[in-house]
Design an enzyme around this catalytic site. Structure first.
Site, PDB file in Angstrom:
ATOM      1  N   SER A  34     -16.095  48.311  -5.234  1.00  0.00           N
ATOM      2  CA  SER A  34     -17.425  47.746  -5.421  1.00  0.00           C
ATOM      3  C   SER A  34     -18.447  48.862  -5.215  1.00  0.00           C
ATOM      4  CB  SER A  34     -17.646  46.630  -4.395  1.00  0.00           C
ATOM      5  OG  SER A  34     -18.949  46.107  -4.526  1.00  0.00           O
ATOM      6  N   SER A  36     -18.782  51.397  -7.290  1.00  0.00           N
ATOM      7  CA  SER A  36     -18.340  52.655  -7.914  1.00  0.00           C
ATOM      8  C   SER A  36     -19.028  52.883  -9.263  1.00  0.00           C
ATOM      9  CB  SER A  36     -16.812  52.679  -8.075  1.00  0.00           C
ATOM     10  OG  SER A  36     -16.378  51.601  -8.875  1.00  0.00           O
ATOM     11  N   GLY A  37     -19.638  51.834  -9.812  1.00  0.00           N
ATOM     12  CA  GLY A  37     -20.407  52.009 -11.054  1.00  0.00           C
ATOM     13  C   GLY A  37     -19.864  51.236 -12.249  1.00  0.00           C
ATOM     14  N   SER A 106     -10.179  44.983  -9.531  1.00  0.00           N
ATOM     15  CA  SER A 106      -8.735  44.967  -9.824  1.00  0.00           C
ATOM     16  C   SER A 106      -7.986  45.969  -8.930  1.00  0.00           C
ATOM     17  CB  SER A 106      -8.452  45.203 -11.307  1.00  0.00           C
ATOM     18  OG  SER A 106      -9.233  46.209 -11.886  1.00  0.00           O
TER      19      SER A 106
HETATM   20  P1  ADP Z   1     -19.768  48.056  -9.414  1.00  0.00           P
HETATM   21  O1  ADP Z   1     -19.944  47.266 -10.682  1.00  0.00           O
HETATM   22  O2  ADP Z   1     -18.611  49.015  -9.474  1.00  0.00           O
HETATM   23  O3  ADP Z   1     -19.747  47.210  -8.178  1.00  0.00           O
HETATM   24  P2  ADP Z   1     -22.502  48.807  -9.824  1.00  0.00           P
HETATM   25  O4  ADP Z   1     -22.551  49.308 -11.242  1.00  0.00           O
HETATM   26  O5  ADP Z   1     -22.968  47.400  -9.570  1.00  0.00           O
HETATM   27  O6  ADP Z   1     -21.028  49.024  -9.250  1.00  0.00           O
HETATM   28  O7  ADP Z   1     -23.339  49.763  -8.879  1.00  0.00           O
HETATM   29  C1  ADP Z   1     -23.175  51.158  -8.910  1.00  0.00           C
HETATM   30  C2  ADP Z   1     -24.378  51.821  -8.253  1.00  0.00           C
HETATM   31  O8  ADP Z   1     -24.152  53.222  -8.170  1.00  0.00           O
HETATM   32  C3  ADP Z   1     -25.656  51.622  -9.050  1.00  0.00           C
HETATM   33  O9  ADP Z   1     -26.718  51.449  -8.145  1.00  0.00           O
HETATM   34  C4  ADP Z   1     -25.793  52.943  -9.814  1.00  0.00           C
HETATM   35  O10 ADP Z   1     -27.143  53.256 -10.089  1.00  0.00           O
HETATM   36  C5  ADP Z   1     -25.188  53.939  -8.826  1.00  0.00           C
HETATM   37  N1  ADP Z   1     -24.580  55.142  -9.433  1.00  0.00           N
HETATM   38  C6  ADP Z   1     -24.722  56.397  -8.970  1.00  0.00           C
HETATM   39  N2  ADP Z   1     -24.044  57.273  -9.721  1.00  0.00           N
HETATM   40  C7  ADP Z   1     -23.433  56.561 -10.688  1.00  0.00           C
HETATM   41  C8  ADP Z   1     -22.578  56.916 -11.767  1.00  0.00           C
HETATM   42  N3  ADP Z   1     -22.206  58.176 -12.001  1.00  0.00           N
HETATM   43  N4  ADP Z   1     -22.140  55.924 -12.569  1.00  0.00           N
HETATM   44  C9  ADP Z   1     -22.503  54.638 -12.332  1.00  0.00           C
HETATM   45  N5  ADP Z   1     -23.294  54.239 -11.333  1.00  0.00           N
HETATM   46  C10 ADP Z   1     -23.774  55.191 -10.489  1.00  0.00           C
END
Ligand code: ADP
Length: 209
Positions: A34, A36-37, A106
């Protein structure tokens, strides 16, 4: 009972749909902790693909838990059922010709292997967003790590539930080292080579450009 249900095969097959949409349908399976992006990258990829005229759809774990998978919880067997259903939807969407991007933690290897099996190994591309738990907890975009550490959320992946990292992912992106734009562009280029690289600029919008 199920033994008496027969499959009916229509006249339009996978190849016909793929050629109509000028893309090889595939599922890009994003996995990672969670924060990770996954969602950020999935929706940005979708935006790029649609702009180029490539039909695609994001199956986001959090969104799908409001409907199709509202009943399973977060025990290992629930997560497995969640993944099983999403994988079947992805398989159907691929069959309909769409590129699918899934955004689900997952966490278990066995469950991702099941998804690969359901979708078909030739169409399943496991993409590991490999930011560490410390990085993800520092981001904490949904405030979940704070709650998990306080014991308010039980069975939280990375804190009180395991995450088994992929041993041989098709693609690995360390989102702690790479910014969003770079991460998206690396994954987009990878996806392009697998789905429509030899038909570049030939999405459904190609005549409109
Ligand atoms: P997940 O869906 O894996 O829980 P989210 O996309 O909701 O993660 O959140 C990821 C967070 O990390 C966001 O706030 C985003 O702006 C930040 N972030 C920092 N670097 C990256 C990157 N390289 N790729 C994606 N998100 C990133």
């Amino acid at each position: 009972m199920r033994g008496s249900i027969r499959r009916f095969t229509g006249a339009v097959d996978f190849e016909a749909r793929a050629s109509m949409l000028r893309q090889q349908p595939l599922t890009l399976w994003l996995t990672g902790l969670s924060g990770s992006g996954k969602s950020t990258i999935a929706y940005e990829l979708e935006r790029h693909l649609v702009a180029l005229g490539h039909p695609c759809y994001v199956l986001d774990g959090d969104n799908i838990r409001h409907g199709l998978t509202s009943d399973p919880g977060f025990r290992p067997e629930d997560r497995r059922e969640n993944i099983r259903r999403v994988a079947h939807v992805a398989q159907l969407m691929n069959d309909a010709g769409l590129i699918v991007i899934t955004s689900l933690i997952s966490p278990m290897r066995e469950d991702r292997a099941m998804a690969r099996n359901i979708i078909g190994a030739e169409r399943f591309f496991e993409t590991y967003l490999s930011a560490s738990v410390d990085t993800c907890a520092a981001r904490d975009p949904k405030g979940l790590y704070v709650k998990a550490k306080a014991g308010i959320i039980p069975s939280f992946t990375g804190i009180s539930a395991p995450y088994e990292h992929p041993e041989q992912p098709d693609l690995e992106i360390d989102t702690a080292l790479l910014d969003e734009a770079t991460s998206v562009s690396l994954i987009f280029n990878y996806l392009r080579t697998k789905s429509f690289g030899d038909l570049d600029g030939c999405g459904a919008n190609r005549d409109r450009h």
